[in-house]
Design a protein around this motif. Structure first.
Motif, mmCIF file in Angstrom:
data_model
loop_
_atom_site.group_PDB
_atom_site.id
_atom_site.type_symbol
_atom_site.label_atom_id
_atom_site.label_comp_id
_atom_site.label_asym_id
_atom_site.label_seq_id
_atom_site.Cartn_x
_atom_site.Cartn_y
_atom_site.Cartn_z
ATOM 1 N N GLN A 1 0.892 -1.204 0.001
ATOM 2 C CA GLN A 1 0.191 0.036 0.117
ATOM 3 C C GLN A 1 0.943 1.236 -0.059
ATOM 4 N N HIS A 2 2.023 1.193 0.859
ATOM 5 C CA HIS A 2 2.650 2.417 0.793
ATOM 6 C C HIS A 2 3.650 2.558 -0.526
ATOM 7 N N VAL A 3 3.897 1.676 -1.102
ATOM 8 C CA VAL A 3 4.560 1.804 -2.432
ATOM 9 C C VAL A 3 3.553 2.296 -3.305
ATOM 10 N N ALA A 4 2.547 1.878 -3.416
ATOM 11 C CA ALA A 4 1.648 2.351 -4.348
ATOM 12 C C ALA A 4 0.958 3.906 -4.098
ATOM 13 N N VAL A 5 0.946 4.104 -2.929
ATOM 14 C CA VAL A 5 1.044 5.659 -2.595
ATOM 15 C C VAL A 5 2.142 6.427 -3.024
ATOM 16 N N PHE A 6 3.315 5.876 -2.690
ATOM 17 C CA PHE A 6 4.591 6.638 -3.077
ATOM 18 C C PHE A 6 4.854 6.807 -4.640
ATOM 19 N N VAL A 7 4.148 5.719 -5.365
ATOM 20 C CA VAL A 7 4.216 5.902 -6.801
ATOM 21 C C VAL A 7 3.045 6.900 -7.309
ATOM 22 N N GLY A 8 1.905 6.694 -6.648
ATOM 23 C CA GLY A 8 0.751 7.674 -7.124
ATOM 24 C C GLY A 8 1.352 9.334 -6.661
ATOM 25 N N SER A 9 1.695 9.333 -5.562
ATOM 26 C CA SER A 9 2.197 10.773 -5.258
ATOM 27 C C SER A 9 3.243 11.198 -6.017
ATOM 28 N N PHE A 10 4.240 10.629 -6.457
ATOM 29 C CA PHE A 10 5.280 10.767 -7.445
ATOM 30 C C PHE A 10 4.428 11.165 -8.806
ATOM 31 N N LEU A 11 3.811 10.425 -9.408
ATOM 32 C CA LEU A 11 3.048 10.800 -10.515
ATOM 33 C C LEU A 11 2.393 11.894 -10.472
ATOM 34 N N LEU A 12 1.726 12.232 -9.224
ATOM 35 C CA LEU A 12 0.562 13.599 -9.240
ATOM 36 C C LEU A 12 1.947 14.629 -9.084
ATOM 37 N N THR A 13 2.997 14.513 -8.377
ATOM 38 C CA THR A 13 3.886 15.664 -8.476
ATOM 39 C C THR A 13 4.509 16.058 -9.582
ATOM 40 N N ALA A 14 4.802 14.963 -10.652
ATOM 41 C CA ALA A 14 5.418 15.002 -11.933
ATOM 42 C C ALA A 14 4.092 15.887 -12.633
ATOM 43 N N ALA A 15 3.064 15.620 -12.567
ATOM 44 C CA ALA A 15 1.961 16.212 -13.372
ATOM 45 C C ALA A 15 1.913 17.769 -13.129
ATOM 46 N N GLY A 16 2.033 17.898 -11.672
ATOM 47 C CA GLY A 16 2.003 19.271 -11.209
ATOM 48 C C GLY A 16 3.230 20.222 -11.631
ATOM 49 N N VAL A 17 4.349 19.414 -11.788
ATOM 50 C CA VAL A 17 5.853 20.290 -12.418
ATOM 51 C C VAL A 17 5.333 20.080 -13.884
ATOM 52 N N TRP A 18 4.673 19.575 -14.585
ATOM 53 C CA TRP A 18 4.357 19.689 -15.982
ATOM 54 C C TRP A 18 3.360 20.972 -16.152
ATOM 55 N N LEU A 19 2.573 21.033 -15.311
ATOM 56 C CA LEU A 19 1.536 22.152 -15.427
ATOM 57 C C LEU A 19 2.314 23.375 -15.075
#
Length: 271
Positions: free
Chosen positions: A217-235
């Motif tokens: 579960q923690h790994v899934a949250v980590f990956v999801g948070s990383f992708l969310l941050t990456a999307a924010g950086v892109w914006l």
């Protein structure tokens, strides 16, 4: 100019201390702060009104960063320093030897190919940057222990790690500048953030076992948070494209690389 240079030096010194005291898998993803902070600074200092895209990108990066901090902080207990002997034992793990071989081998292949694309430049930066991050963690630990009275520079490990750190940092900065010169910030920054952070997190997880104690579960949250941050950086990066940059990208003088022989010269240096 001097004030800006001094602030950059202080910031990089703080970054070095952060790698000493925390896990690379925590510090690397939080590098998105340097992109996000440009929005309020531009508003307060330069009077640039932030757009809805910028504000949404900042919010996404903040939420994603919180998720990364939560996962890493709830994982294994942090070991702030390690001796040269401990680092040597970790260094020769078979999995990490494969990681090093892939990082250096693929970097050499990209340089040898001579391709001048944004992915070529960024992947060279990211692959070598992942090695740089791991080396910074080790060297800063050696320096801290030595200052505390436990001299770590009596073995060959620090003297082999330091040249690797210097060489990878030099090429990383060079190819990042090449990418920014030819393709611009909006195109380079989001790709670089994702690829560099991925290399750093994978390498740190293999070498230092940052996520060994994390649940699925923690790994899934980590990956999801990383992708969310990456999307924010892109914006944020896409929203910060200015008129000056658009004019420079339309300029025919940038169609050819301003560094025509760099790839070939670096290939000779690597060999």
């Amino acid at each position: 100019w001097w004030a800006g240079t001094l602030l950059m030096v202080i910031g990089e010194a703080g970054n070095l201390v952060a790698y000493t005291l925390a896990k690379p898998s925590l510090i690397s993803p939080l590098g998105a702060i340097s992109v996000v902070i440009n929005v309020p600074v531009g508003w307060l200092v330069l009077g640039e009104k932030p757009s809805l895209r910028n504000m949404l990108g900042c919010l996404m990066s903040i939420v994603g960063g919180y998720g990364i901090v939560w996962v890493v902080a709830s994982g294994s207990v942090e070991r702030p320093t390690m001796s040269a002997r401990e680092f040597e034992d970790l260094l020769f793990q078979p999995a990490f030897m494969v990681f090093l071989a892939i990082s250096f081998g693929e970097s050499i292949d990209l340089i040898w190919s001579g391709r001048r694309t944004v992915m070529t430049y960024v992947m060279v930066c990211s692959l070598l940057g992942g090695v740089s991050v791991l080396s910074i963690k080790a060297v800063s630990s050696f320096a801290l222990l030595t200052l505390q009275g436990d001299n770590q520079f009596l073995t060959l490990v620090p003297f082999t790690t330091l040249p690797i750190l210097g060489f990878t940092l030099m090429l990383q900065v060079k190819y990042l500048n090449l990418a920014l010169a030819e393709f611009g910030t909006p195109e380079v920054v989001p790709i670089y953030y994702v690829t560099f952070t991925s290399c750093a997190v994978i390498g740190s997880s293999i070498l230092y076992g940052d996520l060994n104690d994390a649940s699925h579960q923690h790994v899934a949250v980590f990956v999801g948070s990383f992708l969310l941050t990456a999307a924010g950086v892109w914006l944020v990066a896409r929203g910060s494209k200015g008129k000056e940059q658009q004019a420079s990208r339309r300029s025919p003088g940038l169609e050819a690389s301003p560094y025509p022989d760099d790839l070939e010269d670096d290939m000779q240096a690597l060999l």
